[in-house]
Write a protein that holds these residues in place. Sequence first.
Motif, short mmCIF file in Angstrom:
data_model
loop_
_atom_site.label_atom_id
_atom_site.label_comp_id
_atom_site.label_asym_id
_atom_site.label_seq_id
_atom_site.Cartn_x
_atom_site.Cartn_y
_atom_site.Cartn_z
N ASP A 1 -18.53 7.24 56.48
CA ASP A 1 -17.38 6.52 57.30
C ASP A 1 -17.31 5.31 57.13
O ASP A 1 -16.16 4.58 57.03
N ILE A 2 -18.21 4.61 57.75
CA ILE A 2 -18.47 2.91 57.94
C ILE A 2 -18.16 2.34 56.52
O ILE A 2 -17.43 1.52 56.29
N GLY A 3 -19.07 3.05 55.65
CA GLY A 3 -18.90 2.45 54.07
C GLY A 3 -17.52 2.40 53.60
O GLY A 3 -17.17 1.77 52.54
N HIS B 1 -24.06 -3.09 65.80
CA HIS B 1 -23.49 -1.66 65.84
C HIS B 1 -23.81 -1.23 67.28
O HIS B 1 -24.75 -1.50 67.98
N CYS B 2 -22.69 -0.49 67.96
CA CYS B 2 -22.87 0.02 69.11
C CYS B 2 -21.92 1.22 69.22
O CYS B 2 -20.90 1.34 68.88
N SER B 3 -22.66 2.32 69.19
CA SER B 3 -22.14 3.82 69.29
C SER B 3 -22.31 4.23 70.65
O SER B 3 -23.43 4.89 70.95
N LEU C 1 -17.92 -0.89 66.70
CA LEU C 1 -17.85 -0.14 67.98
C LEU C 1 -17.30 1.38 67.89
O LEU C 1 -16.21 1.44 67.22
N SER C 2 -18.16 2.07 68.27
CA SER C 2 -17.52 3.71 68.31
C SER C 2 -17.85 4.36 69.60
O SER C 2 -18.94 3.79 70.20
N GLY C 3 -17.10 5.06 70.25
CA GLY C 3 -17.27 5.61 71.49
C GLY C 3 -16.32 4.85 72.40
O GLY C 3 -15.44 4.01 71.96
N ASP D 1 -12.74 7.23 64.98
CA ASP D 1 -13.47 6.92 66.24
C ASP D 1 -14.48 5.46 66.29
O ASP D 1 -15.01 4.70 66.91
N ILE D 2 -13.82 4.53 64.87
CA ILE D 2 -14.76 3.45 64.64
C ILE D 2 -13.68 2.21 64.72
O ILE D 2 -12.42 2.28 64.28
N ALA D 3 -14.01 0.99 65.15
CA ALA D 3 -13.49 -0.22 65.08
C ALA D 3 -14.45 -0.95 64.85
O ALA D 3 -15.60 -1.24 64.97
#
Length: 629
Positions: free
Chosen positions: A204-206, A284-286, A315-317, A360-362
């Motif tokens: 998803d990030i990719g 990264h921070c999940s 950042l996710s979450g 869910d990803i920024a």
Amino acid sequence: MATSKASKPTCGATSFSWKSTNLYSLVVFLCILSYFLGAWQGGGSTVPIKNTINAANSLPSNPCIIPTNNDTKLDFNAHHNLDEAGGPTSRKTYPPCNVRYSEYTPCEDANRSLRFSRDRLIYRERHCPEKSELLKCRVPAPFGYKNPFPWPASRDLAWYSNVPHKELTVEKAVQNWIRYEGDKFKFPGGGTMFPNGADAYIDDIGRLINLQDGSIRTAIDTGCGVASWGAYLLSRNIVTMSFAPRDTHEAQVQFALERGVPALIGIIASKRLPYPSRSFDMAHCSRCLIPWAQYGGLYLIEVDRVLRPGGYWILSGPPIHWKKYWKGWERTREDLNAEQTTIESVAKSLCWKKLVERDDIAIWQKPTNHLNCKVNRKLAQTPPFCPAQDPDKAWYSEMETCLTPLPEVSNNQEMAGGELAKWPERLHAIPPRIRRGTVEGVTAEVFQQDVELWKKRVSYYKVVNNQLGQSGRYRNVLDMNAHLGGFAAALIDYPLWVMNAVPVEAKVNTLGVIYERGLIGTYQNWCEAMSTYPRTYDLIHADSVFSLYENRCEMEDILLEMDRILRPEGSVIFRDDVDIVIKIKNIIDRMDWESQIVDHEDGPHQREKLLVAVKKYWTAPAPAPEQAR
């Protein structure tokens, strides 16, 4: 009583040319005869040669570690006496510690941490024991300890007996972090924000940023859990520094290390992270529970310091996508909206650009230089740019609410600090810090010579210890005095990773160069314990470490720390002056290690020698029946 097993060879036999050996033996015999004749004529006394060889060079229970080419025996005792080299510690013994210390982390001790402030979780930072509190015993492995699974199987499996903690299997059962099955733990690759697995999450990030072209090589995962994100990035040639505190999620970093994934115990609290500026291509921070919106954005400011120009923060979450999840997070919409608004504001003040927020990803991106940033921040100067300081100084250095300025550029298209080559060319390209002349005494020519030197040295190491040439024998490797990262670079084709430690006492700070090569590492003072669990490393390389720390702290304390972080049957390659090597051997013989002094790769006339050692297998005794229940 500690449990051990009989010594046995742990590597294949090494072949020699017996014709050349017999010829060499004849030459040695003639030399010895000449020596005794000369001694007889001079009327002087001699040292018995047989005893000298046995004292300094015998390794009866490990024939795999060999002296040097042609099996030459080295005679140190004429000038260096093993029995006297250790000084007052020569008769000292180092017994096993009590089993309650089997997971002891000296600088993150739970009891000691209670003395420090709860504010900003300062009590979970490094707080090392005083000299009078140092243990003088060897930390035991738990009863039943087994060699970890080889990589890549270790990514998904670990022995329960090695990390006997089931708490996470219950607490994180729904999130698919870890499962307990029989005598093993299984790691499905899940996480709090990626229950479908880290692989799918990374895909998803990719789809949002390019993870495939080699421009992203180094990453940092803040609050890593069991490091599944970092574990699955490795297949994409991205190496991640994962860290998390030693807290209520018992043994999360220990699980990461058992899996063969790079990790350290750590926390963002009041001190800078132990990495230089401009180290990571991606942070990264999940759902890492770091309060990014508090303390004037202090923690995002620290992420900015360690991010490369053009690097990404993911950042996710919470609070991302709060409109969908706010009920499940048990927080109010107003609270979550306020948190996200503050994060957006801090990121903007750092001149970051928000690239995307999808599901869910920024993702935000740091600017490639600060030309526009300085213009845009003339009116709103919060946070201000930091005054003149060393942005790479990061050992017990206080974090500050100021923006670390990037190196100056001449135009807006220029990359601050210099353009980095893509991976894998990055490994051997001249690092920008060296190209710009900011590393004292290190030129492009010196760097290239260092690359060739370590290729030669590692090739010799494989002769001295042929396990090093066996793919899969070692996974977690530590270089205690990494300099330019040459040792790690020479091992890049093997299925292992190297933690490159740069001592804070080193004359030149080279950790920034190591990161610019696409490798990872940390600052470390070896008079203190490392922020890691016992039994972290399969192989430790100690080049001139004890020369550097001579008269700074006790040799035995550094060696006991090495014993703590080395796995049973793990190996060490010491490289140092002969006088120091003799002292090291004197101590590790009393730590129940097997060791062999070996010639320098350039021959026996070099004062620098190698000491190759193996930590014997032993564990804590079996628990009493009532303890086992």
